[in-house]
Design an enzyme around this catalytic site. Structure first.
Site, PDB file in Angstrom:
ATOM      1  N   HIS A   1       0.791  -1.004   0.000  1.00 34.42           N
ATOM      2  CA  HIS A   1       0.078  -0.167  -0.132  1.00 34.42           C
ATOM      3  C   HIS A   1       0.805   1.686  -0.266  1.00 34.42           C
ATOM      4  O   HIS A   1       2.153   1.235   0.607  1.00 34.42           O
ATOM      5  CB  HIS A   1      -0.969   0.060   0.986  1.00 34.42           C
ATOM      6  CG  HIS A   1      -0.467   0.515   2.611  1.00 34.42           C
ATOM      7  ND1 HIS A   1       0.808  -0.776   3.529  1.00 34.42           N
ATOM      8  CD2 HIS A   1      -0.041   1.074   2.990  1.00 34.42           C
ATOM      9  CE1 HIS A   1       1.486  -0.556   4.339  1.00 34.42           C
ATOM     10  NE2 HIS A   1       1.229   0.655   3.839  1.00 34.42           N
TER      11      HIS A   1
ATOM     12  N   ASP B   1       0.601   4.873   1.998  1.00 27.03           N
ATOM     13  CA  ASP B   1      -0.380   5.811   3.301  1.00 27.03           C
ATOM     14  C   ASP B   1      -1.222   6.395   2.968  1.00 27.03           C
ATOM     15  O   ASP B   1      -1.199   7.385   1.753  1.00 27.03           O
ATOM     16  CB  ASP B   1       0.537   6.824   4.360  1.00 27.03           C
ATOM     17  CG  ASP B   1       1.806   5.281   4.326  1.00 27.03           C
ATOM     18  OD1 ASP B   1       1.011   4.117   5.078  1.00 27.03           O
ATOM     19  OD2 ASP B   1       2.904   5.635   5.066  1.00 27.03           O
TER      20      ASP B   1
ATOM     21  N   HIS C   1       4.725   0.436  -0.094  1.00 27.12           N
ATOM     22  CA  HIS C   1       5.874  -0.515   1.598  1.00 27.12           C
ATOM     23  C   HIS C   1       4.681  -1.615   1.586  1.00 27.12           C
ATOM     24  O   HIS C   1       2.955  -1.943   1.528  1.00 27.12           O
ATOM     25  CB  HIS C   1       6.112   0.331   1.779  1.00 27.12           C
ATOM     26  CG  HIS C   1       5.442   1.508   2.714  1.00 27.12           C
ATOM     27  ND1 HIS C   1       4.609   2.490   2.392  1.00 27.12           N
ATOM     28  CD2 HIS C   1       4.675   0.967   4.161  1.00 27.12           C
ATOM     29  CE1 HIS C   1       3.405   2.956   3.062  1.00 27.12           C
ATOM     30  NE2 HIS C   1       3.876   1.969   4.334  1.00 27.12           N
TER      31      HIS C   1
ATOM     32  N   ARG D   1       5.715   7.013  13.500  1.00 25.16           N
ATOM     33  CA  ARG D   1       5.271   7.290  11.800  1.00 25.16           C
ATOM     34  C   ARG D   1       4.994   8.897  11.804  1.00 25.16           C
ATOM     35  O   ARG D   1       3.911   9.763  12.952  1.00 25.16           O
ATOM     36  CB  ARG D   1       4.609   6.774  11.559  1.00 25.16           C
ATOM     37  CG  ARG D   1       5.025   6.334  10.033  1.00 25.16           C
ATOM     38  CD  ARG D   1       3.692   5.833   8.946  1.00 25.16           C
ATOM     39  NE  ARG D   1       2.828   6.531   8.416  1.00 25.16           N
ATOM     40  CZ  ARG D   1       1.437   5.981   7.965  1.00 25.16           C
ATOM     41  NH1 ARG D   1       1.677   4.565   7.904  1.00 25.16           N
ATOM     42  NH2 ARG D   1      -0.042   6.908   8.247  1.00 25.16           N
TER      43      ARG D   1
HETATM   44  C1  SIN Z   1       4.097   1.350   7.327  1.00 24.93           C
HETATM   45  O1  SIN Z   1       3.089   1.341   6.638  1.00 24.93           O
HETATM   46  O2  SIN Z   1       3.338   2.703   7.473  1.00 24.93           O
HETATM   47  C2  SIN Z   1       4.410   1.126   8.584  1.00 24.93           C
HETATM   48  C3  SIN Z   1       5.527   0.113   8.160  1.00 24.93           C
HETATM   49  C4  SIN Z   1       6.606  -0.499   9.111  1.00 24.93           C
HETATM   50  O3  SIN Z   1       5.871  -0.423  10.297  1.00 24.93           O
HETATM   51  O4  SIN Z   1       7.249  -1.457   8.767  1.00 24.93           O
END
Ligand code: SIN
Length: 303
Positions: A106, A108, A256, A272
């Site tokens: 996906h 974000d 990602h 994040r």
């Molecule tokens: C996310 O999907 O933003 C988190 C990615 C992660 O925890 O590696």
């Protein structure tokens, strides 16, 4: 003049950035060097950056307006709503609802009308092995499609649906209801032009339900192909975390996925911060859209 050093980490994406202390504001020359590297390599890894939540926000805000995570108002840092806690550590004795965040490919916030411009993820605790994050280059995905497919997808719009977050139905029912209310299905173009680089990219994801004007039955095989193509190993960079790595990705040009390849009894704790992106989507009435071209409605019509 600056001491910023950029070292590529993989062919498709990823570069390490050293020679800079992110606790301090970047100089103009540093900001320019980092921004250029960000556009070239899409995913930047800044090792050994032991930032506080406020320092993470301050760093991220040098690249745009920081999100307050109002579309998913849970598991934000208690004092800093801009900081989402992606963590498997229990909260008030209960399992964290973000323990399985990001388990399908996906970008974000594509379930909003303003998918993030970028995100910065800081590792505070990690398992002994595993818990890696993989990133896929969406320019390469677009560029390597045949002209016929490119032509076909050029005007398509994809319906991004928050309920397709992997493990969504296992979340707290009250939170599910609120997240659905705040995030109705949103249509985004499948081919986007990156506003900074002017290059075309394949804006797909495993959180897409169908294409506008096409039924799920019609859309699924095409979606499967596009997702598989976009995440081909040749287009992927895999990051193995160390504590205090800060990884910042261009969320418009990458997908990602956070891998669950680790001992879940060990902590993985990340902070994040995301950057508000430009508006690129609109809310879509799924029932109206799905009534055309669906196999079920076609069968109903002949029965
Ligand atoms: C996310 O999907 O933003 C988190 C990615 C992660 O925890 O590696």
């Amino acid at each position: 003049m600056n001491n910023v050093k950029i070292n590529p980490l993989a062919y498709a994406a990823g570069a390490s950035v050293t020679g800079v202390d992110l606790r301090k504001p970047l100089t103009n020359a540093e900001l320019e060097a980092v921004t250029k590297a960000w556009h070239n390599h899409l995913v930047l890894v800044f090792p050994e950056q032991n930032l506080t939540p406020q320092e993470l926000i301050d760093f991220t805000s040098q690249f745009g307006q920081v999100e307050r995570n109002d579309n998913v108002p849970y598991y934000r840092h208690p004092e800093f709503p801009e900081v989402l806690l992606v963590s498997n550590k229990p909260v008030d004795g209960k399992p964290s609802q973000t323990r399985n965040t990001g388990r399908n490919w996906h970008a974000d916030l594509t379930y909003t009308d303003r998918p993030a411009k970028g995100s910065a993820l800081l590792c505070k605790e990690k398992p002994n092995v595993g818990g890696d994050t993989m990133f896929a280059n969406l320019y390469m995905a677009y560029d390597t499609l045949s002209p016929v497919i490119r032509n076909f997808i050029d005007t398509l719009e994809a319906v991004h649906d928050i309920t397709l977050i992997k493990g969504f139905s296992r979340r707290d029912p009250a939170q599910i209801e609120e997240m659905r209310r705040l995030n109705p299905p949103i249509a985004h173009p499948v081919v986007r032009i990156h506003p900074e680089t002017d290059k075309k990219l394949l804006f797909i994801s495993e959180r897409v339900r169908n294409f506008v004007g096409m039924s799920e039955e019609e859309s699924q095989p095409i979606l499967d192909f596009l997702n598989r193509h976009a995440t081909s190993p040749e287009f992927v960079f895999r990051h193995r975390w160390s504590v205090n790595d800060l990884v910042m990705w261009d969320n418009r040009a990458t997908l990602h996925v956070a891998l669950a390849d680790f001992d879940q009894s060990q902590s993985r704790h990340m902070m994040r911060c995301s950057l508000l992106g430009e508006r690129s989507g609109y809310v879509i009435n799924v029932d109206e859209d799905q009534s055309a071209g669906s196999l079920k409605s076609a069968l109903a019509a002949v029965s």
